[in-house]
Design a protein around this motif. Structure first.
Motif, PDB file in Angstrom:
ATOM      1  N   PHE A   1       2.030   1.710  -3.559  1.00 28.75           N
ATOM      2  CA  PHE A   1       1.063   2.368  -4.396  1.00 28.75           C
ATOM      3  C   PHE A   1       0.765   3.853  -3.767  1.00 28.75           C
ATOM      4  N   PHE A   2       0.866   4.207  -2.628  1.00 27.05           N
ATOM      5  CA  PHE A   2       0.570   5.517  -2.544  1.00 27.05           C
ATOM      6  C   PHE A   2       1.761   6.478  -2.886  1.00 27.05           C
TER       7      PHE A   2
ATOM      8  N   THR B   1       2.509  10.993  -9.165  1.00 28.47           N
ATOM      9  CA  THR B   1       2.056  11.541 -10.462  1.00 28.47           C
ATOM     10  C   THR B   1       0.947  12.530  -9.989  1.00 28.47           C
ATOM     11  N   ILE B   2       0.572  12.638  -8.874  1.00 29.84           N
ATOM     12  CA  ILE B   2      -0.250  13.871  -8.199  1.00 29.84           C
ATOM     13  C   ILE B   2       0.657  15.032  -8.156  1.00 29.84           C
TER      14      ILE B   2
ATOM     15  N   ALA C   1       0.748  -1.332   0.168  1.00 30.92           N
ATOM     16  CA  ALA C   1       0.052  -0.098   0.201  1.00 30.92           C
ATOM     17  C   ALA C   1       0.817   1.132  -0.033  1.00 30.92           C
TER      18      ALA C   1
ATOM     19  N   GLY D   1       1.347   6.773  -6.663  1.00 29.34           N
ATOM     20  CA  GLY D   1       0.528   7.507  -7.075  1.00 29.34           C
ATOM     21  C   GLY D   1       0.365   9.168  -6.752  1.00 29.34           C
TER      22      GLY D   1
ATOM     23  N   ILE E   1      -6.900   0.562   1.151  1.00 30.31           N
ATOM     24  CA  ILE E   1      -6.348  -0.715   1.392  1.00 30.31           C
ATOM     25  C   ILE E   1      -6.065  -0.744   2.691  1.00 30.31           C
TER      26      ILE E   1
ATOM     27  N   ASP F   1      -1.816  -7.146  -7.013  1.00 30.42           N
ATOM     28  CA  ASP F   1      -3.378  -6.960  -6.660  1.00 30.42           C
ATOM     29  C   ASP F   1      -3.837  -8.276  -6.271  1.00 30.42           C
TER      30      ASP F   1
ATOM     31  N   ALA G   1      -4.390   2.883  -2.246  1.00 28.67           N
ATOM     32  CA  ALA G   1      -3.667   2.489  -1.093  1.00 28.67           C
ATOM     33  C   ALA G   1      -4.364   2.904   0.331  1.00 28.67           C
ATOM     34  N   ILE G   2      -4.766   4.117   0.344  1.00 29.18           N
ATOM     35  CA  ILE G   2      -5.619   4.744   1.538  1.00 29.18           C
ATOM     36  C   ILE G   2      -6.627   3.640   1.805  1.00 29.18           C
TER      37      ILE G   2
ATOM     38  N   LYS H   1      -3.694   4.665  -7.945  1.00 34.00           N
ATOM     39  CA  LYS H   1      -3.045   3.918  -7.092  1.00 34.00           C
ATOM     40  C   LYS H   1      -2.951   4.583  -5.564  1.00 34.00           C
ATOM     41  N   ALA H   2      -2.614   5.831  -5.546  1.00 34.33           N
ATOM     42  CA  ALA H   2      -2.715   6.477  -4.133  1.00 34.33           C
ATOM     43  C   ALA H   2      -3.990   6.395  -3.524  1.00 34.33           C
ATOM     44  N   TYR H   3      -5.080   6.639  -4.067  1.00 36.40           N
ATOM     45  CA  TYR H   3      -6.400   6.581  -3.417  1.00 36.40           C
ATOM     46  C   TYR H   3      -6.639   4.817  -3.146  1.00 36.40           C
TER      47      TYR H   3
ATOM     48  N   THR I   1      -3.387   7.363 -13.499  1.00 38.16           N
ATOM     49  CA  THR I   1      -2.031   7.379 -12.895  1.00 38.16           C
ATOM     50  C   THR I   1      -2.008   7.485 -11.312  1.00 38.16           C
ATOM     51  N   ALA I   2      -3.055   8.259 -10.773  1.00 39.52           N
ATOM     52  CA  ALA I   2      -3.108   8.741  -9.303  1.00 39.52           C
ATOM     53  C   ALA I   2      -4.119   7.552  -8.752  1.00 39.52           C
TER      54      ALA I   2
END
Lengths: 353, 357
Positions: A145-146, A152-153, A142, A149, B320, B266, B317-318, B313-315, B310-311
């Motif tokens: 991933f964070f 790119t943000i 995680a 992500g 998860i 995944d 992660a939260i 993944k960040a959400y 592309t973004a």
């Protein structure tokens, strides 16, 4: 004075002297393999391999990998895993470039930012893994991933640092006197190393000292070897594990900055798949994923071996990029099998005794 | 009814089902049209179902199939296979290689699939030998194929990304004429029923759990631990080859770099979100499949919210982290204590039940 009072070592004791530990044995194998491989390359292909600059470029190009592998080694010795290191590296490069260029930040500020990002990841992951007892793989996945992500943000497009002070730092080279090669025109080009290499070597030495001579370092081996008995010995397992992740996070932050010092660019695909390379380096260096066995010097040589084999593959004429991955896989296979067989023989040996 | 509810509450499926419900609720509040079904006519003139739900169910197919195999591997070998994406690329390459050399008809597709299956099972056997025979940690052992797999896939097709064009492949990858449900979804349903039948009718599930919980005692009880681990890796190989062939059929080409990229992450997530312990032992295939759909539902929801791909993944992660924190034993026991403190009665009921059992 105490030595004089000590009993003279009788033959019986010499025979029962502790055999070489697993950690040291695996380390010796790795170091020998690296020097053997490099020596063979020098003898067979000569050319570039004889150039001291090419040897130093092994460090120049991979200093960031050395730093993050050190962090990973600490976590792996404690019996955990952290696959977010590559993601944190990418995030740090991007955040620092944007901070330097758009926000008009200073170099010191960007360093602080890099450390802060690494520390934040280390803190959160350490807390979740050690105090909430969540599987480290999932948490660091995680985290990866964070971080990817967020990179790119921060900015989708690749960025290049233009801050003058930073560029001066990036272009800074330490010239090693007396070593070098002769260019095509016959002029002497002294060998040089980047600033990142100094940081990487300093990290390796510090981590080595930490693992070898501090109480915290010995606790890491203890909880990695057997957390149950470590707890019974009065070691605070949770806190030790937490700090292992914290240090790994901080080192990932430093690794990101070292990466930036080498390339000077922020890109979402920076350091892609480097977590797997870091794990592979640690394994080649003799660190076991099961914990309790490992050495940071081995990790350093693991990184060097991994990269030397790529150079050898290129030198031997297999220029297509997929050969590098295939040989890396084969090398990994060889080391994993070797370690497994050696450890099994040794375990069998003690059982017979 | 109350007893059944009690049992459900204790089962590991609570958290994943709750998460799925929460996601659905969130979408319902955000935009009720998220759940709408449409019948549209696709390029080939078939009338097919479409809508967000269908696209979730359809695009999660590969993940669902692989997570079924991953559950078995996790349960038996107490570790995960991180080479599934790479092996899927190898299987896909073999599939395309065989198709390229013949005129495509159903028997040839079957032959290509069998070849892909054999190669993937061979890869599984390689991983299985390292894990079961040499006692290497699964994640380390499969790191080898993760590194070398995609290059091997590249090499199988002579360093190109060939395309195969045939309406028959379209039937596998998208829709069979006259059937409004996407074929990958049908494959998942058939495969899931097959696996659950096998688990119900044979000792496979029981033995796998036994090996995962305590290998030594399983061996002393006459279970072939080596064989069980090997078998689980080979079954995963079959799952991976099915997923790889679906992936190839969907696109009509093999791209060794991007086919099922990052699916290993995944799939492991799906297993964990499904309430299975990554340290092996007891497992629930249903949980893993639900986990796979949660991940895909989350992705599609984020896309529907116009989050750039592309973004995402960040959400992800939260969410998860939220799910695994809720599922962590420490947090659960904390909530249990909190509840017992606030409402002392239910605790007593539970105690009585424990005695009754």
């Amino acid at each position: 004075m105490r030595n004089k009072n000590k009993q003279p070592a009788d033959p019986q004791r010499i025979q029962l002297r502790e055999p070489i530990s697993n950690t040291n044995l695996l380390l010796i194998i790795t170091v020998c393999t690296f020097f053997g491989m490099y020596g063979m390359a020098m003898a067979v292909w000569g050319g570039g391999f004889l150039n001291p600059q090419q040897f130093l470029d092994l460090f120049n190009n991979n200093s960031f990998l050395i730093v993050i592998s050190c962090g990973l080694t600490i976590v792996m010795i404690a019996g955990g895993i952290d696959i977010s290191v590559g993601g944190i590296t990418a995030l740090v490069t991007m955040a620092c470039v944007v901070y330097l260029d758009d926000k008009g930040g200073s170099v010191a500020g960007s360093m602080a930012l890099a450390l802060a990002i690494g520390t934040a990841f280390g803190l959160v992951q350490g807390l979740l893994v050690s105090y909430l007892e969540i599987q480290p793989f999932i948490i660091s996945l995680a985290g990866m991933f964070f971080a990817r992500g967020m990179t790119t943000i921060v900015s989708v497009a690749p960025r290049t640092a233009e801050n003058e002070m930073f560029m001066a730092l990036k272009e800074f080279r330490i010239v090693i006197p007396g070593i070098g090669s002769y260019g095509k025109t016959g002029n002497f080009i002294p060998a040089r190393i980047e600033l990142g290499v100094v940081i990487a070597i300093a990290v390796v030495i510090l981590v080595f000292i930490l693992l070898k001579w501090t109480r915290f370092g010995r606790n890491l081996y203890a909880i990695g070897g057997n957390s149950q008995s470590a707890r019974m010995l009065g070691i605070n397992v949770k806190r030790t594990r937490f700090f292992s992740y914290l240090i790994c996070g901080v080192l990932s932050g430093i690794g990101g900055y070292v990466y930036l010092l080498h390339t000077g660019a922020g890109n979402a695909s920076n350091a892609s798949a480097s977590e797997m390379q870091a794990i592979a380096s640690a394994i080649i260096g003799g660190t076991l994923l099961t914990g309790g066995v490992g050495n940071v010097i081995g990790t350093l040589f693991g990184v060097l071996s991994l990269k030397t084999i790529n150079n050898i593959v290129i030198a031997s004429g297999l220029r297509e990029p997929y050969w590098q991955s295939i040989t890396t896989g084969m090398m990994l296979c060889f080391f994993i099998l070797l370690q497994s067989v050696i450890l099994r023989i040794r375990a069998g040996g003690t059982k017979r005794d | 009814m109350a007893k059944r509810f009690q049992r459900l509450r204790k089962s590991q499926l609570v958290i994943p089902l709750f998460a799925l419900l929460l996601l659905a609720l969130f979408n319902l509040i955000r935009d009720p049209s998220f759940f709408s079904f449409n019948i549209t006519v696709n390029n080939e003139g078939n009338s097919v179902l479409s809508g967000n739900i269908i696209s979730i169910l359809n695009s999660a197919s590969e993940l669902a199939i692989i997570s079924i195999g991953m559950t078995l591997v996790t349960a038996s070998s107490r570790g995960q296979d991180i080479s599934v994406g790479a092996v899927a690329a190898i299987a896909g390459s073999v599939f395309v290689r065989v198709l390229k050399e013949h005129t495509i008809n159903w028997p040839i597709i079957l032959l290509a699939f069998v070849c892909a299956c054999l190669v993937a099972v061979l890869c599984g056997a390689f991983n299985g030998t390292l894990v079961a025979g040499f006692g290497i940690q699964p994640m380390i052992a499969t790191l080898i194929l993760l590194t070398a797999g995609r290059p091997i896939a590249y090499w199988i097709n002579g360093g190109a990304t060939p395309t195969v064009e045939s309406p028959l492949l379209g039937y596998i990858g998208s829709f069979i004429p006259g059937v409004p449900i996407p074929t990958p979804l049908l494959i998942v349903i058939v495969f899931a029923i097959f696996v659950s039948l096998v688990l119900r009718l044979t000792n496979l599930g029981l033995y796998t759990q036994a090996v995962g919980i305590n290998e030594k005692s399983a061996r002393l009880n006459g279970i072939n631990a080596f064989g069980m681990k090997m078998l689980s890796f080979m079954i995963l190989g079959i799952c991976v080859s099915i997923a790889g062939c679906i992936g190839v059929s969907r696109m009509g080409l093999i791209n060794h770099e991007t086919l099922l990229l990052d699916i290993e992450m995944d799939a492991i997530l799906a297993v964990a979100i499904g309430g299975n312990a990554l340290s092996g032992g007891k497992f629930s295939i249903t949980g893993s499949v639900i986990g796979a759909y949660i991940i895909q539902a989350l992705t599609i929801t984020l896309y529907a919210m116009k989050v750039p791909s592309t973004a995402v993944k960040a959400y992800k992660a939260i969410v998860i982290i939220a799910i695994v924190v809720l599922g962590s034993p420490v947090v659960q026991s904390f909530f249990l204590r909190l509840r017992n403190k606030m409402f002392p009665k239910p605790a007593k009921v539970e105690e009585k039940q424990a005695y009754a059992e």
